[in-house]
Design a protein around this motif. Sequence first.
Motif, PDB file in Angstrom:
ATOM      1  N   SER A 200       0.828  -1.208   0.000  1.00 44.75           N
ATOM      2  CA  SER A 200       0.000   0.000   0.000  1.00 44.75           C
ATOM      3  C   SER A 200       0.858   1.252   0.000  1.00 44.75           C
ATOM      4  CB  SER A 200      -0.921   0.008   1.232  1.00 44.75           C
ATOM      5  OG  SER A 200      -1.809  -1.077   1.214  1.00 44.75           O
ATOM      6  N   LYS A 201       2.181   1.062   0.082  1.00 49.47           N
ATOM      7  CA  LYS A 201       3.089   2.195   0.228  1.00 49.47           C
ATOM      8  C   LYS A 201       3.608   2.683  -1.119  1.00 49.47           C
ATOM      9  CE  LYS A 201       4.690   0.726   4.796  1.00 49.47           C
ATOM     10  NZ  LYS A 201       5.859   0.289   5.609  1.00 49.47           N
ATOM     11  N   TYR A 202       3.692   4.005  -1.230  1.00 47.21           N
ATOM     12  CA  TYR A 202       4.240   4.628  -2.436  1.00 47.21           C
ATOM     13  C   TYR A 202       5.763   4.503  -2.439  1.00 47.21           C
ATOM     14  CZ  TYR A 202       5.815   8.337  -5.596  1.00 47.21           C
ATOM     15  OH  TYR A 202       6.444   9.045  -6.583  1.00 47.21           O
ATOM     16  N   PRO A 221       6.795  -5.336  -7.567  1.00 46.06           N
ATOM     17  CA  PRO A 221       6.808  -6.702  -8.125  1.00 46.06           C
ATOM     18  C   PRO A 221       5.671  -7.597  -7.625  1.00 46.06           C
ATOM     19  CG  PRO A 221       9.003  -6.025  -7.460  1.00 46.06           C
ATOM     20  CD  PRO A 221       8.074  -4.985  -6.946  1.00 46.06           C
ATOM     21  N   TYR A 222       5.149  -7.324  -6.431  1.00 50.11           N
ATOM     22  CA  TYR A 222       4.110  -8.190  -5.870  1.00 50.11           C
ATOM     23  C   TYR A 222       2.721  -7.576  -5.964  1.00 50.11           C
ATOM     24  CZ  TYR A 222       8.470  -9.963  -4.026  1.00 50.11           C
ATOM     25  OH  TYR A 222       9.758 -10.430  -3.923  1.00 50.11           O
ATOM     26  N   GLY A 223       2.609  -6.475  -6.697  1.00 50.53           N
ATOM     27  CA  GLY A 223       1.310  -5.842  -6.859  1.00 50.53           C
ATOM     28  C   GLY A 223       1.046  -4.750  -5.835  1.00 50.53           C
ATOM     29  N   ILE A 224      -0.126  -4.140  -5.937  1.00 49.79           N
ATOM     30  CA  ILE A 224      -0.509  -3.047  -5.047  1.00 49.79           C
ATOM     31  C   ILE A 224      -1.917  -3.272  -4.504  1.00 49.79           C
ATOM     32  CG2 ILE A 224       0.980  -1.309  -6.116  1.00 49.79           C
ATOM     33  CD1 ILE A 224      -1.366  -0.400  -7.808  1.00 49.79           C
ATOM     34  N   THR A 225      -2.221  -2.636  -3.385  1.00 51.81           N
ATOM     35  CA  THR A 225      -3.545  -2.758  -2.787  1.00 51.81           C
ATOM     36  C   THR A 225      -4.430  -1.587  -3.203  1.00 51.81           C
ATOM     37  OG1 THR A 225      -3.196  -1.434  -0.794  1.00 51.81           O
ATOM     38  CG2 THR A 225      -2.391  -3.714  -0.752  1.00 51.81           C
ATOM     39  N   VAL A 226      -5.690  -1.669  -2.847  1.00 53.95           N
ATOM     40  CA  VAL A 226      -6.661  -0.626  -3.152  1.00 53.95           C
ATOM     41  C   VAL A 226      -6.293   0.696  -2.478  1.00 53.95           C
ATOM     42  CG1 VAL A 226      -8.179  -1.173  -1.211  1.00 53.95           C
ATOM     43  CG2 VAL A 226      -9.150  -0.161  -3.307  1.00 53.95           C
ATOM     44  N   HIS A 227      -5.467   0.637  -1.455  1.00 51.40           N
ATOM     45  CA  HIS A 227      -5.067   1.840  -0.715  1.00 51.40           C
ATOM     46  C   HIS A 227      -3.885   2.572  -1.359  1.00 51.40           C
ATOM     47  CE1 HIS A 227      -7.624   0.058   2.319  1.00 51.40           C
ATOM     48  NE2 HIS A 227      -6.868  -1.024   2.304  1.00 51.40           N
ATOM     49  N   HIS A 228      -3.284   1.986  -2.358  1.00 46.93           N
ATOM     50  CA  HIS A 228      -2.090   2.567  -2.976  1.00 46.93           C
ATOM     51  C   HIS A 228      -2.472   3.746  -3.859  1.00 46.93           C
ATOM     52  CE1 HIS A 228       1.633   2.852  -5.284  1.00 46.93           C
ATOM     53  NE2 HIS A 228       2.200   2.131  -4.339  1.00 46.93           N
ATOM     54  N   VAL A 229      -1.616   4.771  -3.911  1.00 41.67           N
ATOM     55  CA  VAL A 229      -1.878   5.980  -4.696  1.00 41.67           C
ATOM     56  C   VAL A 229      -1.980   5.685  -6.195  1.00 41.67           C
ATOM     57  CG1 VAL A 229       0.566   6.589  -4.963  1.00 41.67           C
ATOM     58  CG2 VAL A 229      -1.167   8.396  -4.997  1.00 41.67           C
ATOM     59  N   SER A 230      -1.357   4.603  -6.665  1.00 45.10           N
ATOM     60  CA  SER A 230      -1.363   4.278  -8.095  1.00 45.10           C
ATOM     61  C   SER A 230      -2.441   3.262  -8.478  1.00 45.10           C
ATOM     62  CB  SER A 230       0.011   3.734  -8.509  1.00 45.10           C
ATOM     63  OG  SER A 230       1.008   4.710  -8.316  1.00 45.10           O
ATOM     64  N   TYR A 231      -3.229   2.803  -7.502  1.00 39.74           N
ATOM     65  CA  TYR A 231      -4.254   1.784  -7.761  1.00 39.74           C
ATOM     66  C   TYR A 231      -5.321   2.306  -8.724  1.00 39.74           C
ATOM     67  CZ  TYR A 231      -8.263  -1.301  -6.869  1.00 39.74           C
ATOM     68  OH  TYR A 231      -9.346  -2.146  -6.999  1.00 39.74           O
ATOM     69  N   LEU A 232      -5.632   1.499  -9.735  1.00 40.70           N
ATOM     70  CA  LEU A 232      -6.725   1.784 -10.662  1.00 40.70           C
ATOM     71  C   LEU A 232      -7.570   0.521 -10.813  1.00 40.70           C
ATOM     72  CD1 LEU A 232      -4.717   3.631 -13.479  1.00 40.70           C
ATOM     73  CD2 LEU A 232      -6.184   4.691 -11.758  1.00 40.70           C
ATOM     74  N   THR A 233      -8.836   0.681 -11.083  1.00 32.06           N
ATOM     75  CA  THR A 233      -9.717  -0.494 -11.209  1.00 32.06           C
ATOM     76  C   THR A 233      -9.270  -1.421 -12.331  1.00 32.06           C
ATOM     77  OG1 THR A 233     -11.211   0.840 -12.584  1.00 32.06           O
ATOM     78  CG2 THR A 233     -11.733   0.659 -10.237  1.00 32.06           C
ATOM     79  N   LYS A 234      -8.626  -0.883 -13.365  1.00 33.80           N
ATOM     80  CA  LYS A 234      -8.168  -1.750 -14.453  1.00 33.80           C
ATOM     81  C   LYS A 234      -7.001  -2.644 -14.024  1.00 33.80           C
ATOM     82  CE  LYS A 234      -5.082   1.642 -16.707  1.00 33.80           C
ATOM     83  NZ  LYS A 234      -4.831   2.358 -17.986  1.00 33.80           N
ATOM     84  N   SER A 253      -6.808  -7.336   5.954  1.00 29.97           N
ATOM     85  CA  SER A 253      -6.832  -5.981   6.509  1.00 29.97           C
ATOM     86  C   SER A 253      -5.426  -5.425   6.808  1.00 29.97           C
ATOM     87  CB  SER A 253      -7.671  -5.944   7.777  1.00 29.97           C
ATOM     88  OG  SER A 253      -7.168  -6.860   8.734  1.00 29.97           O
ATOM     89  N   TRP A 254      -4.484  -6.293   7.204  1.00 32.82           N
ATOM     90  CA  TRP A 254      -3.135  -5.813   7.531  1.00 32.82           C
ATOM     91  C   TRP A 254      -2.408  -5.253   6.317  1.00 32.82           C
ATOM     92  CZ3 TRP A 254       0.814  -8.028   4.845  1.00 32.82           C
ATOM     93  CH2 TRP A 254       0.604  -9.297   4.293  1.00 32.82           C
ATOM     94  N   MET A 255      -2.867  -5.599   5.123  1.00 31.82           N
ATOM     95  CA  MET A 255      -2.215  -5.132   3.915  1.00 31.82           C
ATOM     96  C   MET A 255      -2.363  -3.615   3.721  1.00 31.82           C
ATOM     97  SD  MET A 255      -3.039  -8.094   1.120  1.00 31.82           S
ATOM     98  CE  MET A 255      -2.422  -9.784   1.315  1.00 31.82           C
ATOM     99  N   LYS A 256      -3.300  -3.029   4.418  1.00 30.00           N
ATOM    100  CA  LYS A 256      -3.491  -1.585   4.340  1.00 30.00           C
ATOM    101  C   LYS A 256      -2.231  -0.842   4.786  1.00 30.00           C
ATOM    102  CE  LYS A 256      -6.535   2.142   5.917  1.00 30.00           C
ATOM    103  NZ  LYS A 256      -7.750   2.492   6.705  1.00 30.00           N
ATOM    104  N   TYR A 257      -1.441  -1.508   5.648  1.00 34.49           N
ATOM    105  CA  TYR A 257      -0.226  -0.884   6.186  1.00 34.49           C
ATOM    106  C   TYR A 257       1.053  -1.526   5.623  1.00 34.49           C
ATOM    107  CZ  TYR A 257      -3.906   0.461   9.384  1.00 34.49           C
ATOM    108  OH  TYR A 257      -5.093   0.921   9.906  1.00 34.49           O
ATOM    109  N   ASN A 258       0.894  -2.427   4.667  1.00 32.16           N
ATOM    110  CA  ASN A 258       2.047  -3.161   4.147  1.00 32.16           C
ATOM    111  C   ASN A 258       2.901  -2.295   3.205  1.00 32.16           C
ATOM    112  OD1 ASN A 258       3.550  -5.590   4.021  1.00 32.16           O
ATOM    113  ND2 ASN A 258       2.819  -5.891   1.928  1.00 32.16           N
TER     114      ASN A 258
END
Length: 258
Positions: A200-202, A221-234, A253-258
Amino acid sequence: MIEQINKGGKKMKSFKVLITILLLLLLIPAPQSYALSKKTAVSYVSTIDGDTVRVKNSRTSFTLRLLLIDAPEIATSSKVGQPYSKEAKAYLTKYLQGKKLTIAYDNAIKKDKNGRHLVYLYADNVLVNNVMVKNGYARVGYIMSQKYYLNTLKKSESDAKAQKLRIWSKAGYVNTKGEGFVTPTSTAKPATSKAGYPTSKYRNGAPKYLKNCTEVKKYYPYGITVHHVSYLTKHDRDNDKLGCEATGIKYESWMKYN
C-alpha cells in the motif's frame, strides 16, 4: 464673416484628424501585458514552497502564486520532493520575514484554476519573483499572458545559469524542453512490511500513474492494494482490492499498512 468660416473649417479639420488618430489607435492590437495594478499591502503568513506563499490582508488570508517563475516541487504524502525544493522554501521564508510586503497583478487574469492569486510579490519594494530566479532557487516558467517582468526575469535566469547557482548546478535538472524539472527515477527496491505481498506504500521516485500491470510490477513486483496511490480499477479485474497481484493472494486488513 469669411474669417469666421475659415476658423470653423480649421476646427472641423482638426476634429476630423483627432477622430482619425483615435480610430487608428483602436485598430492597433493591445499588448498582452501592458500595466500593473496598484500595489496592495499584505502580511506574511507562511511559505508553501519556493513559488507559493500564504498571506493575509485586513479581511482574509489567501494563497499567492508568484508569476513567471517555477521552483522545485516540495515533498508531499504522495510524492517525493525535488532537489533544492527545501532550500528554496527555506530561503523564501527567511527573505520575507520582517519585510513590508506588497503585491501587484498583471493585466486581467488574477487567479489560476486552483484559486491562487497570480501576483508579483515585493518585499521592501524589491521584486521577490526576481530574487528567487536571480539566486538560482527558481527558473522562469509558466509564461502565459502576464509578461510585464519577463525580460527582467530572463536576464536573471541567464546570470544564474552562467554561475551554475543551485538548480543550475545539476546538469540536465532544469527541463530546457518544457516546464519544470527532470528528476531521475529511483532504481531502489520497494520497502514492504511483509515481502512477497502487495503493498500500500508509495515508492519514492515511481510514477504516480501506471497504465498497466507491466508498469505496476516494474515498481511493485508483488502488486498493489486498493489503498495505494497508483491503484486503478483496471489493475484489479477480479475486484478483490488487489492490483496485479500473484495468483492465490487474497486481500487481508493488515495489507493496508504493508
